[in-house]
Design a protein around this motif. Sequence first.
Motif, PDB file in Angstrom:
ATOM      1  N   ALA A   1      -9.180  14.939   0.892  1.00 54.76           N
ATOM      2  CA  ALA A   1      -8.306  14.672   0.371  1.00 54.76           C
ATOM      3  C   ALA A   1      -7.665  15.026  -1.018  1.00 54.76           C
ATOM      4  CB  ALA A   1      -8.272  13.242   0.577  1.00 54.76           C
TER       5      ALA A   1
ATOM      6  N   ILE B   1     -12.089   8.679  -3.006  1.00 51.92           N
ATOM      7  CA  ILE B   1     -10.987   9.446  -2.156  1.00 51.92           C
ATOM      8  C   ILE B   1     -11.871  10.613  -1.682  1.00 51.92           C
ATOM      9  CG2 ILE B   1      -9.054  11.164  -2.171  1.00 51.92           C
ATOM     10  CD1 ILE B   1      -7.895   9.611  -4.170  1.00 51.92           C
TER      11      ILE B   1
ATOM     12  N   LYS C   1      -4.674   4.326 -11.375  1.00 50.34           N
ATOM     13  CA  LYS C   1      -4.591   3.116 -10.460  1.00 50.34           C
ATOM     14  C   LYS C   1      -3.936   2.167 -11.215  1.00 50.34           C
ATOM     15  CE  LYS C   1      -7.988   0.405  -9.332  1.00 50.34           C
ATOM     16  NZ  LYS C   1      -9.367  -0.034  -8.700  1.00 50.34           N
ATOM     17  N   GLU C   2      -4.388   1.762 -12.430  1.00 49.97           N
ATOM     18  CA  GLU C   2      -3.915   0.442 -13.085  1.00 49.97           C
ATOM     19  C   GLU C   2      -2.338   0.783 -13.265  1.00 49.97           C
ATOM     20  OE1 GLU C   2      -5.609  -2.193 -13.643  1.00 49.97           O
ATOM     21  OE2 GLU C   2      -7.328  -1.295 -12.792  1.00 49.97           O
TER      22      GLU C   2
ATOM     23  N   TYR D   1       1.306   6.187  -7.077  1.00 44.06           N
ATOM     24  CA  TYR D   1      -0.134   6.666  -7.365  1.00 44.06           C
ATOM     25  C   TYR D   1       0.224   8.385  -7.414  1.00 44.06           C
ATOM     26  CZ  TYR D   1      -4.944   7.326  -7.528  1.00 44.06           C
ATOM     27  OH  TYR D   1      -6.315   7.670  -7.948  1.00 44.06           O
ATOM     28  N   PHE D   2       0.744   8.857  -6.443  1.00 49.82           N
ATOM     29  CA  PHE D   2       0.740  10.230  -6.611  1.00 49.82           C
ATOM     30  C   PHE D   2       1.584  10.912  -7.615  1.00 49.82           C
ATOM     31  CE2 PHE D   2       0.069   9.889  -1.587  1.00 49.82           C
ATOM     32  CZ  PHE D   2      -1.433  10.008  -1.841  1.00 49.82           C
TER      33      PHE D   2
ATOM     34  N   PHE E   1       2.513   1.503  -3.490  1.00 49.49           N
ATOM     35  CA  PHE E   1       1.334   1.893  -4.314  1.00 49.49           C
ATOM     36  C   PHE E   1       1.049   3.484  -4.372  1.00 49.49           C
ATOM     37  CE2 PHE E   1      -2.957   2.740  -4.913  1.00 49.49           C
ATOM     38  CZ  PHE E   1      -3.411   2.429  -6.205  1.00 49.49           C
ATOM     39  N   ARG E   2       0.789   4.037  -2.781  1.00 43.14           N
ATOM     40  CA  ARG E   2       0.540   5.264  -2.890  1.00 43.14           C
ATOM     41  C   ARG E   2       1.779   6.402  -3.438  1.00 43.14           C
ATOM     42  NH1 ARG E   2      -1.592   3.577   1.996  1.00 43.14           N
ATOM     43  NH2 ARG E   2      -0.023   4.047   3.081  1.00 43.14           N
TER      44      ARG E   2
ATOM     45  N   GLN F   1      -0.369   0.501  -9.960  1.00 40.58           N
ATOM     46  CA  GLN F   1      -0.371  -0.884  -9.737  1.00 40.58           C
ATOM     47  C   GLN F   1       0.821  -1.651 -10.482  1.00 40.58           C
ATOM     48  OE1 GLN F   1      -4.383  -1.848  -7.581  1.00 40.58           O
ATOM     49  NE2 GLN F   1      -4.164  -2.737  -9.490  1.00 40.58           N
TER      50      GLN F   1
ATOM     51  N   ILE G   1     -10.418   5.734  -7.694  1.00 44.87           N
ATOM     52  CA  ILE G   1     -10.171   5.248  -6.308  1.00 44.87           C
ATOM     53  C   ILE G   1     -10.931   6.095  -5.416  1.00 44.87           C
ATOM     54  CG2 ILE G   1      -8.737   5.128  -4.341  1.00 44.87           C
ATOM     55  CD1 ILE G   1      -6.507   4.019  -5.787  1.00 44.87           C
TER      56      ILE G   1
ATOM     57  N   ILE H   1      -4.412  16.553  -2.485  1.00 44.43           N
ATOM     58  CA  ILE H   1      -3.620  16.280  -3.755  1.00 44.43           C
ATOM     59  C   ILE H   1      -3.310  17.257  -4.637  1.00 44.43           C
ATOM     60  CG2 ILE H   1      -3.472  14.210  -5.255  1.00 44.43           C
ATOM     61  CD1 ILE H   1      -4.894  12.514  -3.156  1.00 44.43           C
TER      62      ILE H   1
ATOM     63  N   ASP I   1       0.808  -1.173  -0.086  1.00 39.29           N
ATOM     64  CA  ASP I   1       0.045   0.013   0.012  1.00 39.29           C
ATOM     65  C   ASP I   1       1.044   1.286   0.011  1.00 39.29           C
ATOM     66  OD1 ASP I   1      -2.541  -0.879  -0.188  1.00 39.29           O
ATOM     67  OD2 ASP I   1      -2.798  -1.434   2.033  1.00 39.29           O
TER      68      ASP I   1
END
Lengths: 192, 185
Positions: B126, B122, B50-51, B44-45, B40-41, B54, B120, B130, B37
């Motif tokens: 948040a 959110i 998301k894909e 992701y940022f 991933f985060r 990942q 995702i 971001i 996780d």
Amino acid sequence: MNLKEELKNLKTIKADNDFKIALRLKILEKIGGGILMPQNRTASVRQTIFMKKAVLVPIVLIVAILGTSTLGAYASQSALPGDLFYPVKLASERVQMVLAAGESKKAELHLKFSKKRLEEAEKLAEKKITKPELIKSAMERYEKELSKSEKPLSEEAIIRRQKILDKIEEKTKDYNSGIKESVKKAKEKTKR
Amino acid sequence: MWYNVINSVFLRLYVMNRDKQNKAISDLMADYNELVDQVFRFVYFKVSGKELAQDLTQDSFLSVLEYLQKEEREEIKNIRAFVFRTARNKVIDYYRKKGRVIYSDEAVLAEEKKFTKDDIAIKQDAKMLIEKLNLLGEGDKEILTMRYVEDLDIKEIAQVIGKSQVAARVQIFRATKKLKKLIEK
């Protein structure tokens, strides 16, 4: 709320659980391979043999123990890609491969395992609900084993292979439309 | 349950036979869920979905494992910092292949980073945060997320970004100030 606390709240963003499980399986599978087949064989032959023995003894014991139980038998015989015991099945095959003496024996084993992979792909393709990726990876393993066996494809194998490839295409379409359907339903639910 | 049994059996085998290699792999798997996780985060940022995040997370873990399985390699003292550093390099490689350069002082790739991700769930607060983070330079954004979202300590952060601990500390201080300003606007 101060800035640091706000930043901490971003922890709620997480990867999909399915993704985490799939990645864990991949890692476990690679760990299984790594134990038996280190990539850089720089150690002396003597050391390598000693290491193999040291690693093989516990693995053989585990495989033997698992093999005697019903669950273990299931794990080592009928597990399919995506099953919990599938990495154990692959590990036990690697044990056989390491124990096989001579190139011809190894080639025979590769051929035997390639047949298993083809059967697994067929079984997966017959299942009603299967991720097409699983069948694809089973086919990749099949082709890998087959290439190591250095035997040409038989006519029967070519036909079986083509049938599975057709199934993969079919399943991919079904799978994608299934996902679209679920997304649609989820959207409808949220609207209500 | 059986899954965990198999997992621990493989890990135990490593502990028995390859101490050095084992320790690093055990560390990698010990807090696997949390570490995935976190990475991933972190990714992701930096990327646009998301894909993709990942995919890059997966590449990072598999590359780390491949390295750990080498017979001859340097000792990894902190596996978390090592995984983060690998993930960071994967993102840089990804953008390099796309013909982009990141890690300049400016908030680059603004058009991609505009927070339009709906893949995702959110919360609105948040999302806004971001968006503000994305206005920072890539280096400032990553250092703040590593420090305050993922709780990496200064030593780990210094290892990830390849700078001294003092330099990392200074950058965190400056980046925090910049983010506060952006939020107050």
